[in-house]
Design an enzyme around this catalytic site. Structure first.
Site, short mmCIF file in Angstrom:
data_model
loop_
_atom_site.label_atom_id
_atom_site.label_comp_id
_atom_site.label_asym_id
_atom_site.label_seq_id
_atom_site.Cartn_x
_atom_site.Cartn_y
_atom_site.Cartn_z
N LYS A 126 127.75 -34.18 -0.35
CA LYS A 126 128.35 -35.57 -0.31
C LYS A 126 127.27 -36.51 -0.53
CE LYS A 126 129.53 -39.34 2.35
NZ LYS A 126 128.90 -40.11 3.35
N ASP A 144 133.96 -36.43 1.86
CA ASP A 144 133.66 -36.00 3.14
C ASP A 144 134.89 -35.53 3.84
OD1 ASP A 144 135.01 -38.50 4.04
OD2 ASP A 144 133.33 -39.39 3.76
#
Length: 214
Positions: A126, A144
DNA sequence: AACTCGGGGCA
DNA sequence: TGCCCAGAGTT
């Protein structure tokens, strides 16, 4: 209106308008002036809000905005500067190690490939994609838990796995909306499209949501 | 795959 | 006041 008759492009376009309308206030994004600042801010952002991170970095980056500058701080000194956010002990450790790696292996510069970014400490998929997309304008949408769940429910992604979702969102979302859309999905996932007991009755997008119609 | 870090947000 | 978490590393 049925989602079956909407093209993917029309659906994305409709969602962009809905999100912008429903979350009109400018979403708070991470403040940064350089790729390095974005890298550090993103490491700090794990399990916390961008608002909290910006409070910390506003002061930190005044004097400590390069790997060499941050490495002048001891771990306890760095912890003291970031201890108003959670997980600060680990984050301070990750940041110091990352700064050392940047100097040792990357001439003090933030690398521009996913493979090299993942060599840094505290940088996962991420964080790597946030830096790639927002500092280097590469095609890599950050995913996420909220983004994964909400985009899958809406029908923007298959929900198969994170890698597939990254690829699908990268292809379907207009490049200039990425930062906003990422924030919208997170905010929506937290407030309405929750993991458990999603509040579909109060969701502005339910009429074109695969999850709601199923 | 489960556990850990941690202050903030929210019921 | 207690539960959960806007990730990543470790075991």
């Amino acid at each position: 209106m049925s989602t079956k008759k909407m093209s993917k492009e029309d659906k994305v376009s409709a969602l962009l308008k809905l999100f912008a309308e429903y979350y009109p206030n400018p979403k708070t994004s991470l403040n940064f002036k350089t790729p390095f600042e974005l890298l550090i801010a993103t490491i700090l952002s794990a399990q916390t809000t961008d608002i909290q991170v910006n409070k910390v970095t506003a002061e930190l980056f005044k004097k400590y905005n390069t790997p060499a500058a941050i490495l002048k701080l001891s771990q306890s000194e760095l912890e003291e500067k970031i201890n108003s956010i959670g997980l600060y002990h680990n984050k301070a450790k990750y940041i110091l190690k990352t700064c050392q790696i940047l100097l040792d292996q990357f001439e003090g510069q933030v690398p521009e490939t996913r493979k090299d970014l993942l060599k840094l400490s505290g940088v996962g998929r991420k964080t790597a994609n946030v830096v790639l997309a927002n500092a280097f304008f590469k095609a890599a949408f950050p995913v996420d838990t909220h983004v994964f769940r909400v985009s899958a429910r809406l029908g923007l992604s298959s929900g198969k796995n994170v890698s597939k979702t990254e690829q699908e969102l990268t292809e379907i979302l207009p490049r200039d909306c990425w930062i906003d859309f990422h924030h919208w999905l997170i905010e929506h996932g937290r407030a309405i499209c929750k993991a458990q007991n999603p509040d579909c009755e109060n969701c502005f997008a339910s009429y074109l949501c695969d999850y709601f119609q199923a």
